[in-house]
Motif scaffolding. Structure first.
Motif, PDB file in Angstrom:
ATOM      1  N   TYR A  97       0.953  -1.213  -0.047  1.00 21.67           N
ATOM      2  CA  TYR A  97       0.010   0.179   0.137  1.00 21.67           C
ATOM      3  C   TYR A  97       1.002   1.206  -0.018  1.00 21.67           C
ATOM      4  O   TYR A  97       2.184   1.139   0.236  1.00 21.67           O
ATOM      5  CB  TYR A  97      -0.790  -0.026   1.141  1.00 21.67           C
ATOM      6  N   ASP A  98       0.288   2.265  -0.424  1.00 22.48           N
ATOM      7  CA  ASP A  98       0.947   3.487  -0.512  1.00 22.48           C
ATOM      8  C   ASP A  98       1.826   3.725   0.824  1.00 22.48           C
ATOM      9  O   ASP A  98       1.281   3.860   1.958  1.00 22.48           O
ATOM     10  CB  ASP A  98       0.166   4.605  -0.628  1.00 22.48           C
ATOM     11  N   ARG A  99       3.107   4.160   0.552  1.00 24.83           N
ATOM     12  CA  ARG A  99       3.943   4.789   2.031  1.00 24.83           C
ATOM     13  C   ARG A  99       3.453   6.058   2.371  1.00 24.83           C
ATOM     14  O   ARG A  99       3.453   6.337   3.400  1.00 24.83           O
ATOM     15  CB  ARG A  99       5.431   4.648   1.604  1.00 24.83           C
ATOM     16  N   PHE A 100       3.357   6.992   1.381  1.00 25.33           N
ATOM     17  CA  PHE A 100       3.047   8.430   1.525  1.00 25.33           C
ATOM     18  C   PHE A 100       1.474   8.662   1.299  1.00 25.33           C
ATOM     19  O   PHE A 100       0.918   8.543   0.330  1.00 25.33           O
ATOM     20  CB  PHE A 100       3.848   9.343   0.536  1.00 25.33           C
ATOM     21  N   ARG A 101       0.859   9.109   2.469  1.00 27.48           N
ATOM     22  CA  ARG A 101      -0.554   9.145   2.216  1.00 27.48           C
ATOM     23  C   ARG A 101      -0.898  10.527   2.803  1.00 27.48           C
ATOM     24  O   ARG A 101      -0.643  10.669   4.184  1.00 27.48           O
ATOM     25  CB  ARG A 101      -1.355   8.077   3.117  1.00 27.48           C
ATOM     26  N   GLY A 102      -1.564  11.522   2.451  1.00 31.72           N
ATOM     27  CA  GLY A 102      -2.009  12.776   2.790  1.00 31.72           C
ATOM     28  C   GLY A 102      -0.938  13.680   3.264  1.00 31.72           C
ATOM     29  O   GLY A 102      -0.849  14.265   4.284  1.00 31.72           O
ATOM     30  N   ARG A 103       0.106  13.848   2.505  1.00 32.26           N
ATOM     31  CA  ARG A 103       1.486  14.549   2.883  1.00 32.26           C
ATOM     32  C   ARG A 103       1.703  15.347   1.679  1.00 32.26           C
ATOM     33  O   ARG A 103       1.648  14.954   0.523  1.00 32.26           O
ATOM     34  CB  ARG A 103       2.387  13.461   3.059  1.00 32.26           C
ATOM     35  N   LEU A 104       2.528  16.520   2.022  1.00 36.71           N
ATOM     36  CA  LEU A 104       2.956  17.415   1.092  1.00 36.71           C
ATOM     37  C   LEU A 104       4.347  16.542   0.404  1.00 36.71           C
ATOM     38  O   LEU A 104       5.080  16.264   1.256  1.00 36.71           O
ATOM     39  CB  LEU A 104       3.321  18.783   1.512  1.00 36.71           C
ATOM     40  N   ILE A 105       4.715  16.607  -0.675  1.00 38.00           N
ATOM     41  CA  ILE A 105       5.898  15.713  -1.323  1.00 38.00           C
ATOM     42  C   ILE A 105       6.641  16.798  -1.936  1.00 38.00           C
ATOM     43  O   ILE A 105       6.396  17.791  -2.617  1.00 38.00           O
ATOM     44  CB  ILE A 105       5.117  14.881  -2.305  1.00 38.00           C
ATOM     45  N   TRP A 106       8.031  16.462  -1.616  1.00 37.16           N
ATOM     46  CA  TRP A 106       9.152  17.009  -2.294  1.00 37.16           C
ATOM     47  C   TRP A 106       9.885  15.788  -3.138  1.00 37.16           C
ATOM     48  O   TRP A 106      10.258  14.865  -2.549  1.00 37.16           O
ATOM     49  CB  TRP A 106      10.188  17.542  -1.517  1.00 37.16           C
ATOM     50  N   PRO A 107      10.077  15.888  -4.363  1.00 40.79           N
ATOM     51  CA  PRO A 107      10.877  15.011  -4.993  1.00 40.79           C
ATOM     52  C   PRO A 107      12.278  15.117  -4.723  1.00 40.79           C
ATOM     53  O   PRO A 107      12.848  16.201  -4.929  1.00 40.79           O
ATOM     54  CB  PRO A 107      10.714  15.231  -6.641  1.00 40.79           C
ATOM     55  N   ILE A 108      13.184  14.096  -4.213  1.00 44.21           N
ATOM     56  CA  ILE A 108      14.418  14.175  -4.276  1.00 44.21           C
ATOM     57  C   ILE A 108      15.336  13.478  -5.663  1.00 44.21           C
ATOM     58  O   ILE A 108      14.993  12.274  -5.937  1.00 44.21           O
ATOM     59  CB  ILE A 108      14.981  13.240  -3.104  1.00 44.21           C
ATOM     60  N   LYS A 109      16.060  14.335  -6.259  1.00 46.53           N
ATOM     61  CA  LYS A 109      16.719  14.054  -7.443  1.00 46.53           C
ATOM     62  C   LYS A 109      18.490  13.889  -7.308  1.00 46.53           C
ATOM     63  O   LYS A 109      18.763  14.289  -6.465  1.00 46.53           O
ATOM     64  CB  LYS A 109      16.522  15.059  -8.578  1.00 46.53           C
ATOM     65  N   ASP A 110      18.854  13.383  -8.125  1.00 44.10           N
ATOM     66  CA  ASP A 110      20.455  13.155  -8.148  1.00 44.10           C
ATOM     67  C   ASP A 110      20.966  14.132  -9.093  1.00 44.10           C
ATOM     68  O   ASP A 110      20.133  15.034  -9.395  1.00 44.10           O
ATOM     69  CB  ASP A 110      20.746  11.572  -8.757  1.00 44.10           C
ATOM     70  N   MET A 111      22.116  13.926  -9.088  1.00 42.76           N
ATOM     71  CA  MET A 111      22.877  15.045  -9.924  1.00 42.76           C
ATOM     72  C   MET A 111      22.331  15.223 -11.281  1.00 42.76           C
ATOM     73  O   MET A 111      22.409  16.342 -11.942  1.00 42.76           O
ATOM     74  CB  MET A 111      24.582  14.898 -10.036  1.00 42.76           C
ATOM     75  N   ALA A 112      22.026  14.337 -11.817  1.00 40.52           N
ATOM     76  CA  ALA A 112      21.503  14.330 -13.346  1.00 40.52           C
ATOM     77  C   ALA A 112      20.138  14.736 -13.551  1.00 40.52           C
ATOM     78  O   ALA A 112      19.612  14.885 -14.646  1.00 40.52           O
ATOM     79  CB  ALA A 112      21.544  12.947 -13.840  1.00 40.52           C
ATOM     80  N   GLY A 113      19.435  14.899 -12.407  1.00 40.21           N
ATOM     81  CA  GLY A 113      18.301  15.411 -12.361  1.00 40.21           C
ATOM     82  C   GLY A 113      17.118  14.385 -12.365  1.00 40.21           C
ATOM     83  O   GLY A 113      15.983  14.511 -12.579  1.00 40.21           O
ATOM     84  N   ASP A 114      17.320  13.135 -12.245  1.00 35.75           N
ATOM     85  CA  ASP A 114      16.498  11.931 -12.079  1.00 35.75           C
ATOM     86  C   ASP A 114      15.803  11.783 -10.886  1.00 35.75           C
ATOM     87  O   ASP A 114      16.663  11.684  -9.652  1.00 35.75           O
ATOM     88  CB  ASP A 114      17.226  10.717 -12.700  1.00 35.75           C
ATOM     89  N   THR A 115      14.529  11.692 -10.566  1.00 34.32           N
ATOM     90  CA  THR A 115      14.045  11.459  -9.077  1.00 34.32           C
ATOM     91  C   THR A 115      14.184  10.135  -8.765  1.00 34.32           C
ATOM     92  O   THR A 115      13.993   9.062  -9.513  1.00 34.32           O
ATOM     93  CB  THR A 115      12.401  11.742  -9.381  1.00 34.32           C
ATOM     94  N   ILE A 116      14.815   9.795  -7.489  1.00 36.24           N
ATOM     95  CA  ILE A 116      15.140   8.735  -7.071  1.00 36.24           C
ATOM     96  C   ILE A 116      14.481   8.656  -5.443  1.00 36.24           C
ATOM     97  O   ILE A 116      14.867   7.440  -4.902  1.00 36.24           O
ATOM     98  CB  ILE A 116      16.777   8.680  -6.888  1.00 36.24           C
ATOM     99  N   GLY A 117      13.913   9.508  -5.197  1.00 38.10           N
ATOM    100  CA  GLY A 117      13.161   9.058  -3.722  1.00 38.10           C
ATOM    101  C   GLY A 117      12.241  10.599  -3.700  1.00 38.10           C
ATOM    102  O   GLY A 117      11.975  11.443  -4.515  1.00 38.10           O
ATOM    103  N   PHE A 118      11.551  10.406  -2.389  1.00 42.13           N
ATOM    104  CA  PHE A 118      10.733  11.523  -1.963  1.00 42.13           C
ATOM    105  C   PHE A 118      10.803  11.866  -0.670  1.00 42.13           C
ATOM    106  O   PHE A 118      11.132  10.948   0.216  1.00 42.13           O
ATOM    107  CB  PHE A 118       9.153  11.123  -2.455  1.00 42.13           C
TER     108      PHE A 118
END
Length: 657
Positions: free
Chosen positions: A198-219
């Motif tokens: 099931y979804d880990r993030f629920r009812g939350r404000l989200i920021w994408p965490i990106k690597d140096m190349a600009g790829d999203t790798i986490g939140f």
């Protein structure tokens, strides 16, 4: 086991990759003549485009700042990656399987495929969260951002999103895009219970965490509702993509400014990064749920070009006990840098986001400007624990501070802080502090602590200037791997030749330059007998003669392959002339059709060969005039025959033209 990529595979990747397609991902290019494209340089600020790409020879050159290179160098500089990482990225892009020396291996193809699936899942999730932020259900998330001074444009710039309440909104979305539960378990975006994931993030404000190349790798996710029993901030757990000790939030947005300004500002939270960037401090990043450590330092060193020639790292911490403790932890890692390292502490405890909200952008700038050397902060923080108005307090403060000063690895800097500590304690004899610190250094060495330089005698000044340590820095790749044709190698020992830039008003130099432009950009015209003529030419301009020598050293074997031809010429030419070769290889030729280009190039080569014939004729005429025909009639006849042959050759060239 990682190994060096085979040279022929590096050449093949360079050859097969369309440099324009790669550069197009970073720079808007427009046609600037046949086979030439221009755009605004990504390496310096400019209003008129001077960044030129010539796909036929596989190179770029900025006529504004002088940056130049091939497609591998471009990816290295844009992504701040190593040579090997850039080659592997480009190889994956074109589906080319690399081979490695000495039995080494590179990325496993199956692993690369799995990684790409994870990246694809994160990209789709990122887009999903961003779209959800605009829905009626995300009003609390929008209110949170607005309440901290961030409007819709700021939210879009930083990619803020919203994870809907409920258990499977993202799960359904990704399943609908073809991802299996087995794949989704590996993303870190889902938790697992008795009934499945099931979804880990629920009812939350989200920021994408990106690597140096600009790829999203986490939140990163911030709690919005009181009935949420989870922590205030919840991040992606450790995955094959997301290693919290190796990621910095905002690095994708800050990397260009960090490299340009030689400054890295480390703040504590997502909103602090946003506030700093919006206030103009675009070098700000944040760690993600962990202290700034060794792996982060590797990233910083790569961006700062941390080579002892400048740059600074500024840590911002709250003025409370926790903030001071964090600063002292940073002190422990500090000396892995050769950059100057500072601490900026807000006495009221306000973070950059609070400062911007209450006192405006100027307050954020003032915080960074108030930075103090980290060594000074660590020592003064230690002294604050004691009452320095008493003899006992000063003695205790001295004993507690000596190990801190002794921990400074650079001997000259350590000596400077011995003098500073003497003043802060109000002691009359600086040699006493120096003696105690040197004793502590010797004891630390005996205990097996990291070796430190022996401190020289006490001298004035305590300038924050760490010595040329390389603690935590990876060993550079051998020249054959790191350089290759076209990449600058270390200059040979001994005198390095110097060359004056040719005067563009000199008609001979101008013609010789045009000939080299043709030879570099259209080398196929040098095939066969033309090569013999070209190789025999002597250039009057020293810089151009050196480039011509490099072409002759490369030989005619690569004239059918423009990309490799230029790379090998770059490898052969003296180091100071490599920018000139890069420039000559990309400058637009004055023609707008393929037919016109060929005609122009042949005309230029004919003029070059005719000039060479004229020079040889003049030399032989001089010999003839100095010769006594009666004394040596055979030589007289030979010179006359040679002059006749040269004249016939000159007329034939004109007829061909």
């Amino acid at each position: 086991m990682a190994g060096l990529i085979k040279r022929e595979d590096i050449d093949e990747v360079r050859q097969r990759t369309d440099i324009k397609e790669v550069v197009d991902g970073y720079v808007t290019l427009k046609g600037a003549g046949l086979g030439t494209f221009k755009g605004l340089c990504p390496f310096h600020d400019e209003r008129s485009p001077s960044f030129t790409v010539r796909p036929q020879v596989g190179r770029y050159h900025c006529f504004g700042c002088g940056e130049d290179g091939d497609v591998i160098a471009f990816v290295q500089k844009q992504d701040h990656s190593s040579f090997q990482e850039a080659v592997e990225k480009l190889a994956a892009r074109i589906g080319y399987e690399l081979r490695y020396e000495d039995g080494g291996t590179g990325p496993n193809r199956e692993e690369v495929g799995r990684r790409q699936r994870l990246l694809d899942a994160h990209k789709i999730a990122d887009e999903f969260f961003r779209a959800q932020l605009l829905t009626p259900g995300a009003v609390e998330a929008r209110n949170f951002l607005f309440g901290r001074g961030f409007d819709r444009a700021a939210a879009e710039h930083f990619g803020c999103g919203y994870a809907p309440q409920g258990w499977d909104a993202l799960l359904k979305h990704l399943r609908g895009r073809g991802f299996t539960d087995a794949e989704l378990k590996l993303t870190g975006m889902f938790s697992e219970g008795n009934r499945g994931i099931y979804d880990r993030f629920r009812g939350r404000l989200i920021w994408p965490i990106k690597d140096m190349a600009g790829d999203t790798i986490g939140f990163g996710a911030r709690k919005l509702y009181e009935d949420d029993q989870g922590p205030k901030y919840l991040n992606t757990p450790e995955t094959t993509l997301y290693k919290k000790s190796q990621v910095l939030y905002g690095i994708d947005l800050a990397k260009k400014s960090i490299a340009k300004d030689r400054q890295l500002v480390v703040v504590e939270g997502y909103t602090d990064v946003m506030a700093c960037h919006l206030a103009g401090i675009t070098t700000a990043v944040a760690t993600c749920g962990t202290a700034f450590g060794t792996e982060h330092i590797k990233i910083a060193r790569r961006l700062l070009s941390d080579d002892g020639t400048g740059g600074e790292v500024v840590f911002t911490f709250d003025g409370d006990a926790a903030g001071q403790k964090a600063a002292l932890r940073a002190f422990e890692e500090d000396q892995r840098f050769t950059a100057q390292t500072f601490v900026a502490v807000e006495p009221t405890g306000a973070d950059p986001c609070d400062l911007r909200l209450s006192r405006g952008d100027e307050a954020v700038h003032a915080l960074i400007q108030s930075r103090r050397p980290l060594f000074e902060f660590a020592i003064r923080t230690t002294l604050k624990q004691f009452n320095l108005d008493t003899v006992e307090g000063r003695v205790q403060g001295l004993k507690a501070s000596v190990p801190v000063v002794a921990a400074i690895r650079d001997g000259s800097t350590r000596t400077g802080y011995c003098q500073a500590l003497t003043g802060w304690l109000g002691m009359p004899d600086p040699n006493e502090v120096l003696r105690l610190v040197n004793t502590e250094v010797k004891n630390a060495t005996k205990r097996g602590d990291t070796a430190r330089e022996p401190a020289p005698g006490a001298r004035a000044g305590g300038r924050q200037n760490h010595g040329p340590q390389n603690h935590g820095q990876q060993t550079p790749a051998p020249p054959a791997q790191a350089g290759g044709p076209g990449v600058a190698a270390a200059p040979p020992s001994g005198a390095v030749p110097s060359f004056h830039r040719p005067d563009p008003r000199d008609p001979v130099a101008s013609m010789e330059r045009q000939a080299l432009e043709v030879a570099l950009q259209q080398p196929s015209l040098l095939a066969g007998e033309v090569w013999d003529r070209f190789a025999a030419v002597r250039f009057a301009t020293p810089a151009f003669q050196a480039v011509h020598d490099a072409m002759r050293a490369t030989g005619p074997g690569h004239v059918g392959d423009p990309v490799r031809w230029v790379e090998y010429v770059m490898h052969e030419v003296p180091e100071p002339l490599r920018p000139l070769v890069s420039e000559l290889s990309v400058v637009p030729l004055p023609a707008h059709t393929e037919e016109a280009v060929l005609k122009y190039c042949r005309d230029i080569l004919s003029r070059l060969f005719e000039l060479q014939i004229t020079r040889v004729k003049a030399d032989k005429m001089g010999q003839l005039q100095r010769l006594d025909a009666a004394a040596d009639p055979e030589a007289f006849q030979r010179l006359n025959r040679e002059l006749m042959m040269l004249e016939m050759e000159r007329r034939a060239l004109r007829a061909e033209a």
